[in-house]
Structure formats: structure tokens, C-alpha cells
Design a protein around this motif. Structure first.
Motif, PDB file in Angstrom:
ATOM      1  N   PRO A  24       0.798  -1.231   0.000  1.00 54.15           N
ATOM      2  CA  PRO A  24       0.000   0.000   0.000  1.00 54.15           C
ATOM      3  C   PRO A  24       0.828   1.277   0.000  1.00 54.15           C
ATOM      4  O   PRO A  24       0.423   2.264  -0.581  1.00 54.15           O
ATOM      5  CB  PRO A  24      -0.838  -0.100   1.268  1.00 54.15           C
ATOM      6  N   LEU A  25       1.985   1.260   0.648  1.00 51.01           N
ATOM      7  CA  LEU A  25       2.787   2.476   0.706  1.00 51.01           C
ATOM      8  C   LEU A  25       3.275   2.882  -0.680  1.00 51.01           C
ATOM      9  O   LEU A  25       3.190   4.055  -1.056  1.00 51.01           O
ATOM     10  CB  LEU A  25       3.980   2.269   1.646  1.00 51.01           C
ATOM     11  N   LEU A  26       3.748   1.922  -1.462  1.00 49.68           N
ATOM     12  CA  LEU A  26       4.243   2.242  -2.801  1.00 49.68           C
ATOM     13  C   LEU A  26       3.117   2.700  -3.719  1.00 49.68           C
ATOM     14  O   LEU A  26       3.206   3.733  -4.374  1.00 49.68           O
ATOM     15  CB  LEU A  26       4.949   1.029  -3.405  1.00 49.68           C
ATOM     16  N   GLN A  27       2.054   1.930  -3.781  1.00 48.05           N
ATOM     17  CA  GLN A  27       0.977   2.271  -4.694  1.00 48.05           C
ATOM     18  C   GLN A  27       0.153   3.439  -4.176  1.00 48.05           C
ATOM     19  O   GLN A  27      -0.501   4.122  -4.941  1.00 48.05           O
ATOM     20  CB  GLN A  27       0.120   1.053  -4.983  1.00 48.05           C
ATOM     21  N   GLY A  28       0.200   3.705  -2.880  1.00 41.83           N
ATOM     22  CA  GLY A  28      -0.446   4.900  -2.350  1.00 41.83           C
ATOM     23  C   GLY A  28       0.234   6.155  -2.873  1.00 41.83           C
ATOM     24  O   GLY A  28      -0.427   7.147  -3.188  1.00 41.83           O
ATOM     25  N   TRP A  29       1.554   6.123  -2.981  1.00 41.71           N
ATOM     26  CA  TRP A  29       2.289   7.260  -3.529  1.00 41.71           C
ATOM     27  C   TRP A  29       1.951   7.447  -5.011  1.00 41.71           C
ATOM     28  O   TRP A  29       1.776   8.566  -5.470  1.00 41.71           O
ATOM     29  CB  TRP A  29       3.787   7.081  -3.341  1.00 41.71           C
ATOM     30  N   VAL A  30       1.840   6.361  -5.735  1.00 43.12           N
ATOM     31  CA  VAL A  30       1.473   6.444  -7.152  1.00 43.12           C
ATOM     32  C   VAL A  30       0.103   7.107  -7.289  1.00 43.12           C
ATOM     33  O   VAL A  30      -0.092   8.001  -8.115  1.00 43.12           O
ATOM     34  CB  VAL A  30       1.474   5.039  -7.808  1.00 43.12           C
ATOM     35  N   MET A  31      -0.845   6.691  -6.462  1.00 39.76           N
ATOM     36  CA  MET A  31      -2.189   7.260  -6.517  1.00 39.76           C
ATOM     37  C   MET A  31      -2.172   8.729  -6.087  1.00 39.76           C
ATOM     38  O   MET A  31      -2.850   9.556  -6.691  1.00 39.76           O
ATOM     39  CB  MET A  31      -3.122   6.448  -5.620  1.00 39.76           C
ATOM     40  N   PHE A  32      -1.381   9.074  -5.077  1.00 37.78           N
ATOM     41  CA  PHE A  32      -1.267  10.456  -4.639  1.00 37.78           C
ATOM     42  C   PHE A  32      -0.748  11.343  -5.765  1.00 37.78           C
ATOM     43  O   PHE A  32      -1.273  12.438  -5.998  1.00 37.78           O
ATOM     44  CB  PHE A  32      -0.351  10.562  -3.420  1.00 37.78           C
ATOM     45  N   VAL A  33       0.285  10.895  -6.462  1.00 37.37           N
ATOM     46  CA  VAL A  33       0.848  11.671  -7.567  1.00 37.37           C
ATOM     47  C   VAL A  33      -0.185  11.840  -8.675  1.00 37.37           C
ATOM     48  O   VAL A  33      -0.369  12.948  -9.202  1.00 37.37           O
ATOM     49  CB  VAL A  33       2.133  11.005  -8.109  1.00 37.37           C
ATOM     50  N   ALA A  34      -0.895  10.780  -9.027  1.00 40.42           N
ATOM     51  CA  ALA A  34      -1.892  10.863 -10.094  1.00 40.42           C
ATOM     52  C   ALA A  34      -3.020  11.815  -9.726  1.00 40.42           C
ATOM     53  O   ALA A  34      -3.426  12.653 -10.536  1.00 40.42           O
ATOM     54  CB  ALA A  34      -2.445   9.472 -10.407  1.00 40.42           C
ATOM     55  N   VAL A  35      -3.515  11.728  -8.502  1.00 42.26           N
ATOM     56  CA  VAL A  35      -4.623  12.580  -8.073  1.00 42.26           C
ATOM     57  C   VAL A  35      -4.176  14.038  -7.977  1.00 42.26           C
ATOM     58  O   VAL A  35      -4.872  14.947  -8.441  1.00 42.26           O
ATOM     59  CB  VAL A  35      -5.192  12.090  -6.724  1.00 42.26           C
ATOM     60  N   THR A  36      -3.012  14.273  -7.389  1.00 43.97           N
ATOM     61  CA  THR A  36      -2.517  15.644  -7.237  1.00 43.97           C
ATOM     62  C   THR A  36      -2.245  16.293  -8.590  1.00 43.97           C
ATOM     63  O   THR A  36      -2.641  17.447  -8.821  1.00 43.97           O
ATOM     64  CB  THR A  36      -1.247  15.654  -6.377  1.00 43.97           C
ATOM     65  N   ALA A  37      -1.580  15.596  -9.490  1.00 44.07           N
ATOM     66  CA  ALA A  37      -1.297  16.155 -10.815  1.00 44.07           C
ATOM     67  C   ALA A  37      -2.594  16.413 -11.573  1.00 44.07           C
ATOM     68  O   ALA A  37      -2.722  17.427 -12.279  1.00 44.07           O
ATOM     69  CB  ALA A  37      -0.396  15.216 -11.607  1.00 44.07           C
ATOM     70  N   TRP A  38      -3.560  15.520 -11.424  1.00 42.50           N
ATOM     71  CA  TRP A  38      -4.846  15.688 -12.097  1.00 42.50           C
ATOM     72  C   TRP A  38      -5.552  16.939 -11.580  1.00 42.50           C
ATOM     73  O   TRP A  38      -6.030  17.755 -12.366  1.00 42.50           O
ATOM     74  CB  TRP A  38      -5.700  14.444 -11.881  1.00 42.50           C
ATOM     75  N   CYS A  39      -5.604  17.104 -10.273  1.00 46.50           N
ATOM     76  CA  CYS A  39      -6.281  18.272  -9.684  1.00 46.50           C
ATOM     77  C   CYS A  39      -5.565  19.578 -10.045  1.00 46.50           C
ATOM     78  O   CYS A  39      -6.218  20.580 -10.382  1.00 46.50           O
ATOM     79  CB  CYS A  39      -6.368  18.128  -8.170  1.00 46.50           C
ATOM     80  N   LEU A  40      -4.240  19.583  -9.981  1.00 49.75           N
ATOM     81  CA  LEU A  40      -3.506  20.796 -10.324  1.00 49.75           C
ATOM     82  C   LEU A  40      -3.646  21.156 -11.797  1.00 49.75           C
ATOM     83  O   LEU A  40      -3.715  22.343 -12.143  1.00 49.75           O
ATOM     84  CB  LEU A  40      -2.031  20.646  -9.958  1.00 49.75           C
ATOM     85  N   SER A  41      -3.708  20.164 -12.664  1.00 43.58           N
ATOM     86  CA  SER A  41      -3.886  20.484 -14.080  1.00 43.58           C
ATOM     87  C   SER A  41      -5.300  20.992 -14.352  1.00 43.58           C
ATOM     88  O   SER A  41      -5.499  21.818 -15.236  1.00 43.58           O
ATOM     89  CB  SER A  41      -3.541  19.288 -14.966  1.00 43.58           C
ATOM     90  N   ILE A  42      -6.291  20.547 -13.565  1.00 44.04           N
ATOM     91  CA  ILE A  42      -7.649  21.109 -13.671  1.00 44.04           C
ATOM     92  C   ILE A  42      -7.624  22.584 -13.277  1.00 44.04           C
ATOM     93  O   ILE A  42      -8.245  23.427 -13.942  1.00 44.04           O
ATOM     94  CB  ILE A  42      -8.639  20.328 -12.775  1.00 44.04           C
ATOM     95  N   VAL A  43      -6.916  22.908 -12.204  1.00 42.66           N
ATOM     96  CA  VAL A  43      -6.800  24.301 -11.771  1.00 42.66           C
ATOM     97  C   VAL A  43      -6.100  25.127 -12.846  1.00 42.66           C
ATOM     98  O   VAL A  43      -6.560  26.228 -13.205  1.00 42.66           O
ATOM     99  CB  VAL A  43      -6.042  24.389 -10.426  1.00 42.66           C
TER     100      VAL A  43
END
Length: 117
Positions: A24-43
Motif C-alpha cells: 500500500p505504501l508504494l501504490q499509495g504514492w502512485v495514486m497520490f501523484v496521479a490525483v494531485t497532478a490531475w487536480c492541479l492540471s484542472i486548476v
């Protein structure tokens, strides 16, 4: 460019979320990066669509360069972690068990490869 980030970011979300999470720690970071980049690109996209770029005194070329550079670094790190998780496919799930159940099933292995790419 921002629309392609939305599409590919959503695909990464779907692929990572559909895998079984052995680490979970590794794939949690992958999901965090995907969600954060997605939200910032929406902004970022909203700033340009609604005309705020003309009202805010920022060097938008530099901001775009920094945003995409940081996104590249974080996505590359996420790729390495997802690929490391995928490479553990052949390890047994339980080391003391007599069954040969692997960490990722064949289907999950294929999804994890797609998420890595």
C-alpha cells in the motif's frame, strides 16, 4: 496539453485503483501523484479557460515549465514505484505457506504493467 494530462491522469487512476494493493505504501504514492497532478492540471486549465491568466501578473511560460517539470519528476518516481511493485509478481504471498499463491494474479499483473506504462 492540459487535456491530455486529464485523460492520461484519469487512466492512471483507473488502472492503479483496479489493482490489488500488495504494497500500500508504494501504490499509495502512485495514486497520490496521479490525483494531485490531475487536480492541479484542472486548476491550471481553469485559469486559462476563464481568462484569469490575463488578470494575474505571472510569467505563465515559466509557471508552465515548472509545473510540467515537477509533474515529470513525480510521475517518473511513481512509475519506478509501480514498476517495482509489478516486478514482485513472482514472489509468494505467504512465505510459510505450502501453496504457491503469488502476490499478483495474472490479471492483476497485466493491469499493473499497464499502470506502469
Amino acid at each position: 496539453v492540459f487535456l491530455s494530462l486529464q485523460v492520461f491522469g484519469t487512466i492512471v487512476w483507473i488502472l492503479v485503483a483496479s489493482t490489488q494493493i500488495p504494497l500500500p505504501l508504494l501504490q499509495g504514492w502512485v495514486m497520490f501523484v496521479a490525483v494531485t497532478a490531475w487536480c492541479l492540471s484542472i486548476v491550471f486549465l481553469s485559469v486559462f479557460l476563464f481568462g484569469y491568466a490575463n488578470r494575474i501578473a505571472v510569467n505563465w511560460n515559466q509557471a508552465d515549465f515548472i509545473f510540467h517539470g515537477a509533474t515529470f519528476v513525480f510521475y517518473f518516481g511513481a512509475f519506478l514505484l509501480q514498476a517495482a511493485t509489478t516486478s514482485l509478481h513472482y514472489l509468494p504471498r505467504k512465505f510459510n505457506s505450502t501453496t504457491q499463491e503469488t502476490i499478483l494474479s495474472g490479471r492483476e499483473y497485466n493491469i499493473s504493467i499497464a499502470a506502469s506504462v
